[in-house]
Design a protein around this motif. Structure first.
Motif, PDB file in Angstrom:
ATOM      1  N   PHE A  21      18.624 -23.587 -24.838  1.00 29.35           N
ATOM      2  CA  PHE A  21      17.600 -22.739 -24.238  1.00 29.35           C
ATOM      3  C   PHE A  21      16.337 -23.499 -23.855  1.00 29.35           C
ATOM      4  N   PHE A  22      15.746 -24.217 -24.797  1.00 29.97           N
ATOM      5  CA  PHE A  22      14.486 -24.923 -24.528  1.00 29.97           C
ATOM      6  C   PHE A  22      14.631 -25.958 -23.412  1.00 29.97           C
ATOM      7  N   PRO A  23      15.617 -26.876 -23.475  1.00 27.96           N
ATOM      8  CA  PRO A  23      15.766 -27.810 -22.344  1.00 27.96           C
ATOM      9  C   PRO A  23      16.152 -27.084 -21.061  1.00 27.96           C
ATOM     10  N   GLY A  24      16.837 -25.940 -21.195  1.00 22.37           N
ATOM     11  CA  GLY A  24      17.251 -25.183 -20.018  1.00 22.37           C
ATOM     12  C   GLY A  24      16.075 -24.626 -19.234  1.00 22.37           C
ATOM     13  N   ILE A  25      15.103 -24.037 -19.931  1.00 22.31           N
ATOM     14  CA  ILE A  25      13.961 -23.480 -19.198  1.00 22.31           C
ATOM     15  C   ILE A  25      13.022 -24.586 -18.716  1.00 22.31           C
ATOM     16  N   THR A  26      13.045 -25.739 -19.388  1.00 22.69           N
ATOM     17  CA  THR A  26      12.305 -26.903 -18.877  1.00 22.69           C
ATOM     18  C   THR A  26      12.901 -27.351 -17.550  1.00 22.69           C
ATOM     19  N   LEU A  27      14.226 -27.417 -17.493  1.00 16.61           N
ATOM     20  CA  LEU A  27      14.924 -27.796 -16.258  1.00 16.61           C
ATOM     21  C   LEU A  27      14.658 -26.784 -15.148  1.00 16.61           C
ATOM     22  N   MET A  28      14.709 -25.498 -15.478  1.00 19.11           N
ATOM     23  CA  MET A  28      14.463 -24.458 -14.484  1.00 19.11           C
ATOM     24  C   MET A  28      13.057 -24.564 -13.900  1.00 19.11           C
ATOM     25  N   THR A  29      12.065 -24.742 -14.757  1.00 18.88           N
ATOM     26  CA  THR A  29      10.677 -24.809 -14.293  1.00 18.88           C
ATOM     27  C   THR A  29      10.484 -25.966 -13.333  1.00 18.88           C
ATOM     28  N   SER A  30      11.039 -27.129 -13.672  1.00 19.43           N
ATOM     29  CA  SER A  30      10.876 -28.303 -12.817  1.00 19.43           C
ATOM     30  C   SER A  30      11.670 -28.180 -11.522  1.00 19.43           C
ATOM     31  N   SER A  31      12.648 -27.265 -11.478  1.00 19.12           N
ATOM     32  CA  SER A  31      13.445 -27.067 -10.267  1.00 19.12           C
ATOM     33  C   SER A  31      12.837 -26.019  -9.335  1.00 19.12           C
ATOM     34  N   TRP A  32      11.849 -25.281  -9.823  1.00 19.61           N
ATOM     35  CA  TRP A  32      11.187 -24.263  -9.000  1.00 19.61           C
ATOM     36  C   TRP A  32       9.764 -24.655  -8.597  1.00 19.61           C
ATOM     37  N   TYR A  33       9.101 -25.506  -9.408  1.00 24.35           N
ATOM     38  CA  TYR A  33       7.691 -25.819  -9.165  1.00 24.35           C
ATOM     39  C   TYR A  33       7.501 -27.302  -8.859  1.00 24.35           C
ATOM     40  N   ASN A  34       6.550 -27.602  -7.989  1.00 26.10           N
ATOM     41  CA  ASN A  34       6.299 -28.996  -7.640  1.00 26.10           C
ATOM     42  C   ASN A  34       5.436 -29.682  -8.700  1.00 26.10           C
ATOM     43  N   LYS A  35       5.161 -30.967  -8.485  1.00 27.07           N
ATOM     44  CA  LYS A  35       4.517 -31.758  -9.540  1.00 27.07           C
ATOM     45  C   LYS A  35       3.068 -31.340  -9.801  1.00 27.07           C
ATOM     46  N   GLU A  36       2.421 -30.681  -8.824  1.00 27.83           N
ATOM     47  CA  GLU A  36       1.071 -30.178  -9.074  1.00 27.83           C
ATOM     48  C   GLU A  36       1.101 -28.900  -9.901  1.00 27.83           C
ATOM     49  N   GLU A  37       2.106 -28.056  -9.675  1.00 24.81           N
ATOM     50  CA  GLU A  37       2.201 -26.753 -10.346  1.00 24.81           C
ATOM     51  C   GLU A  37       2.875 -26.832 -11.712  1.00 24.81           C
ATOM     52  N   ASN A  38       3.745 -27.827 -11.878  1.00 22.65           N
ATOM     53  CA  ASN A  38       4.622 -27.895 -13.044  1.00 22.65           C
ATOM     54  C   ASN A  38       3.890 -27.905 -14.395  1.00 22.65           C
ATOM     55  N   PRO A  39       2.844 -28.745 -14.586  1.00 23.34           N
ATOM     56  CA  PRO A  39       2.192 -28.762 -15.905  1.00 23.34           C
ATOM     57  C   PRO A  39       1.642 -27.411 -16.336  1.00 23.34           C
TER      58      PRO A  39
END
Length: 496
Positions: free
Chosen positions: A166-184
């Protein structure tokens, strides 16, 4: 800047094998030509469409995964408060058995990490993640059936195994939807679920553990698990209908919006596609990338620096408060940690800097830990807790976004990196519980030493990552023929 392939090949130099860096850079206009619905839009239309897509994803993805992660983390820490309500005594567990039960959770968690996240990279998150949540929630509801320490160890292993992807999964999802400015900032929002869960856990403990003992013939700690498990099941069922999939196949987006979602990430990645043939190809690439092992070390160090979290109520108990106050005073440090993590993440994304945004909070955590283990002054110790929690949680959040920015594609490699780093980090839970025996009260200096070790290692590894990023950027500058004042536009670079 037009599409260009940069190859830095120094296979043998002075008899020493060196690495090869190969990157294809594409400009935003070149990337746009890949998408039929976008290539004829004006800049104003692109800006408006981008805002529309971000808004839709913010309202569908962020609330859903934040609540899911809140419940996930609540499930992980609920045993700490249940311990204060008599769980350990009722099951006749020694400190050794109790610590073994805490550790076996992370054994299951470790085993399920890599295969779970690689599966998610190929599957639909809207189905897999809620199903995972249902599994751990059902196991949680079974906890009141425990009768001894062996049962405690077994069921915590099962819950850890179910929670693993779950935890690595939602990390992967977030980085696949948001760019490097939005991600943090986005990661800080859902990652705050672990701070909010500590707040809620304290209030739930105050309400349930103090008032429900004996209801229907059950101990209060049993009601704690039943109520929490039931709420998690409800959240999982809602998530089946709310959670999006990947940018290319999410049903609630139009074709134009899907292409914009993909375009945004491609621009952020320098034109490198997230896809790759073969799941295990991504694993091989991740294992060969030194960044993977730098981030493994940093994640391990940060989790070690957070080793206090499984014993937080027990640490607060040494402050001399009554039981009800001990439950309630857990909230303010985590509320402050949430606010500071979001603020620091926003700053990191805005200025595209990660190293010092991690280092400074971690140093403040080390100062807070030093206060806890060196004085009995109540105000100083409580302030030390605030510093300790705020710094480590902010550092962990930014480490997650940093690793997905430095290794943005392909998706299977990124999934493998996230899972491997999280996997390695969780091994600290195999030994850290033994650093917090009750015989160490009130200072828990052995545990404090472990926390300080994690803080020092985090700082050193931050500078190690910066060193490598600068080294790779220098090679890319040389390969492109870029120099300050040359008039050439830089291509994609490693952000540090």
């Amino acid at each position: 800047m037009t599409a260009s392939t940069v190859l830095v090949d120094e296979t043998v130099k002075n008899g020493v094998q060196t690495e090869q860096v190969e990157t294809t850079f594409l400009s935003a206009s070149d990337i746009r030509q890949r998408f039929d619905t976008l290539k004829d839009l004006s800049d104003e239309q692109m800006t408006a469409l981008n805002k529309k897509v971000v808004k839709k994803i913010d309202w569908r993805l962020m609330p859903c995964i934040t609540v899911m992660f809140l419940m996930n983390y609540l499930d992980r820490i609920n045993v700490s408060n249940a311990r204060l309500a008599g769980l350990q005594e009722d099951l006749h567990m020694s400190d050794t058995i109790w610590n073994a039960g805490i550790s076996t959770f992370y054994v299951g968690y470790l085993i399920g990490q890599l295969p779970g996240n690689l599966w998610l990279a190929k599957a639909n998150p809207s189905k897999l993640l809620p199903a995972i949540m249902l599994a751990w929630s059902i196991a949680t509801i079974c906890m009141p059936a425990m009768t001894n320490g062996a049962g405690f160890c077994v069921i915590r292993f099962v819950i850890g195994f179910c929670e693993a992807p779950f935890f690595p999964g939602i990390t992967l999802m977030t980085s696949s939807w948001y760019n490097k400015e939005e991600n943090p900032t986005r990661m800080a929002i859902w990652h705050a679920g672990n701070t909010i869960s500590n707040i809620i856990s304290g209030f739930l403990a105050a309400g349930i553990l103090e008032n429900m003992d004996g209801v229907a013939g059950l101990h209060a700690w049993k009601w704690f698990f039943i109520i929490e498990g039931a709420v998690s099941i409800l959240v999982a069922l809602v998530a089946f209908f709310v959670l999006p999939d990947w940018p290319h196949n999410t049903k609630f987006l139009s074709e134009e919006e899907k292409e914009m979602a993909q375009y945004r990430i491609l621009v952020s990645n320098g034109g490198r596609d997230e896809n790759i043939t073969g799941t295990w190809d991504g694993v091989k690439e991740a294992v060969k990338d030194p960044f993977t092992w730098f981030f493994c070390g940093m994640h391990f160090a940060l989790i070690t620096a957070q080793s206090f979290k499984d014993f937080f109520p027990s640490i607060l108990k040494t402050f001399g408060f009554d039981k009800m106050t001990t439950y309630l005073v857990q909230a303010p440090p985590y509320a402050i940690a949430y606010a500071s993590a979001c603020l620091i993440a926003w700053s990191s994304g805005k200025y595209q800097e990660s190293c010092y945004h991690i280092v400074v909070p971690i140093i403040s955590s080390a100062v807070g830990c030093a206060m806890l283990i060196s004085t009995l002054n109540l105000g100083a110790r409580y302030f030390g807790l605030i510093l300790l929690i705020s710094g480590t949680y902010s550092g962990l959040n930014l480490q997650l976004s940093w690793e997905t920015t430095l290794v943005p594609a392909p998706k299977s490699k990124k999934a493998a990196l996230i899972a491997i780093a999280n996997c390695v980090s969780q091994t600290s839970h195999w030994f850290s519980p033994y650093f917090f025996p009750t015989s160490q009260e009130p200072f828990y200096r052995m545990g404090g030493g472990l926390i300080l070790f994690g803080c020092v290692m985090t700082v050193l590894l931050c500078f190690g990552i910066v060193w490598r990023a600068k080294k790779l950027n220098k090679k890319l500058d040389e390969a492109e023929g870029y120099s300050a004042g040359s008039g050439y536009e830089k291509g994609w670079r490693y952000v540090y």
